[in-house]
Design an enzyme around this catalytic site. Structure first.
Site, short mmCIF file in Angstrom:
data_model
loop_
_atom_site.label_atom_id
_atom_site.label_comp_id
_atom_site.label_asym_id
_atom_site.label_seq_id
_atom_site.Cartn_x
_atom_site.Cartn_y
_atom_site.Cartn_z
N HIS A 37 -6.68 -14.58 -31.42
CA HIS A 37 -7.07 -14.07 -30.11
C HIS A 37 -8.10 -12.94 -30.26
O HIS A 37 -9.07 -12.86 -29.51
CB HIS A 37 -5.87 -13.51 -29.36
CG HIS A 37 -4.77 -14.50 -29.10
ND1 HIS A 37 -3.54 -14.41 -29.70
CD2 HIS A 37 -4.71 -15.58 -28.29
CE1 HIS A 37 -2.77 -15.40 -29.27
NE2 HIS A 37 -3.44 -16.13 -28.42
N ILE A 176 -8.99 -19.05 -36.90
CA ILE A 176 -8.64 -17.94 -37.81
C ILE A 176 -7.32 -18.29 -38.51
O ILE A 176 -6.37 -18.74 -37.85
CB ILE A 176 -8.51 -16.62 -37.02
CG1 ILE A 176 -9.80 -16.31 -36.24
CG2 ILE A 176 -8.15 -15.47 -37.96
CD1 ILE A 176 -11.04 -16.13 -37.07
P1 AMP Z 1 -2.84 -19.17 -26.60
O1 AMP Z 1 -2.44 -17.76 -26.33
O2 AMP Z 1 -2.10 -19.80 -27.75
O3 AMP Z 1 -2.86 -20.02 -25.36
O4 AMP Z 1 -4.35 -19.12 -27.11
C1 AMP Z 1 -5.35 -18.49 -26.34
C2 AMP Z 1 -6.69 -18.81 -26.94
O5 AMP Z 1 -6.73 -18.35 -28.30
C3 AMP Z 1 -6.97 -20.32 -27.00
O6 AMP Z 1 -8.31 -20.56 -26.65
C4 AMP Z 1 -6.69 -20.67 -28.43
O7 AMP Z 1 -7.42 -21.79 -28.90
C5 AMP Z 1 -7.15 -19.40 -29.13
N1 AMP Z 1 -6.51 -19.31 -30.46
C6 AMP Z 1 -5.20 -19.37 -30.73
N2 AMP Z 1 -4.99 -19.31 -32.06
C7 AMP Z 1 -6.22 -19.24 -32.64
C8 AMP Z 1 -6.68 -19.17 -33.98
N3 AMP Z 1 -5.82 -19.18 -35.01
N4 AMP Z 1 -8.00 -19.09 -34.21
C9 AMP Z 1 -8.88 -19.09 -33.15
N5 AMP Z 1 -8.51 -19.16 -31.87
C10 AMP Z 1 -7.20 -19.23 -31.60
#
Ligand code: AMP
Length: 279
Positions: A37, A176
């Protein structure tokens, strides 16, 4: 870090910024922020004058037997992470603020949500498209940031923005990872020590698949077979899917030509994890 709970307040803040000619980036999240994030927030900070991070565990995108209740939540911690990454405001609405008593409008999509994660999570992308549309209408950002980690979600959001003419630039950001290769995820907190070690099988098996493709293999079935074979060596792992799909419609390909997405979803114990690469 200012934490805003209402749509009216967010609109007020954005309205003031707009009057001063400032650009606005939006990073939609479900919170429990980690370095994945953070990378999105940092990119938004670099490309916009102001950054809003939404933290909302959206009930509409969880199936009945999924982890909505147990999903990790810690807004104080999120606030600190957001601050150090360059966020300006957290939008953290209650469910009732987003979905009123008579709520009955949804954003749905054909084809793209049907394969990959959509097969085992049939209501998921309807919930995602609906909540992201609402966030776009509430914030009206210039740019919105999404991770490649959720590759199907990113493809769906790009399609939705194009199909429905949202005047917003969608920026995809790289995955990441932990040092051992595991993609960072709020759901990694569900893993016990043994499961955490086992979870590295997702990135390891994908690396094997990537190497095979880089060495010239064109037959998607052979690559999928090699990835599955590696995953099945791990006794705590249960495969949901391993697929190689085209980038436009996310349909399975037989022959690897041009850009393809190789994606996996694997249960490690009771935790469903996803990972992917594009080549
Ligand atoms: P979430 O809180 O899991 O819904 O994720 C929110 C945003 O963060 C989404 O666009 C995800 O794709 C991105 N995200 C989550 N984990 C990662 C990661 N390891 N690397 C890059 N972006 C991420």
């Amino acid at each position: 870090m200012r934490i805003v709970k209402t749509i009216a307040e967010i609109r007020d803040i954005v309205g003031t910024w707009r009057k001063s000619g400032l650009s606005v980036g939006l990073v939609p999240t479900m919170g429990y922020l980690h370095e994945g994030h953070q990378s999105l927030i940092e990119k938004a900070d670099a490309q916009n004058d102001k950054v809003i991070v939404s933290v909302f565990v959206n009930p509409m995108q969880f199936g009945e037997n999924e982890d909505f209740d147990s999903y990790p939540r810690d807004i104080e911690r999120d606030s600190a992470v957001c601050q150090k990454s360059g966020g300006d405001v957290i939008f953290n609405p209650e469910i009732s603020e987003m979905y009123g008593e008579y709520f009955s409008s949804f954003v749905n999509m054909t084809t793209l949500p049907e394969g990959l994660c959509g097969k085992s999570r049939p209501v998921h992308f309807k919930g995602v498209c609906t909540v992201v549309s609402k966030l776009f209408n509430i914030v009206c950002p210039d740019r919105a940031y999404f991770g490649q980690k959720d590759a199907q979600q990113l493809a769906i959001i790009k399609r939705m923005v194009s199909d429905l003419n949202f005047n917003i630039e969608i920026i995809g950001c790289p995955i990441i990872r932990e040092e051992d290769g595991l993609a960072k995820s709020s759901r990694n907190t569900y893993l016990d020590e043994e499961e955490r070690k086992a979870a590295v099988v997702l990135s390891r098996s994908l690396s094997i698949g990537r190497e095979i493709i880089e060495n010239g293999e064109k037959d998607a079935e052979k690559v999928i077979h090699a990835i599955k074979e590696e995953i099945l060596k791990e006794k705590l792992a249960k495969i949901d899917y391993v697929e190689i799909v085209d980038m436009d419609m996310l349909r399975p390909v037989k022959e690897i030509n041009g850009s393809v997405l190789t994606a996996v979803a694997v249960y490690i114990g009771g935790t469903r994890l996803i990972d992917n690469f594009i080549i």
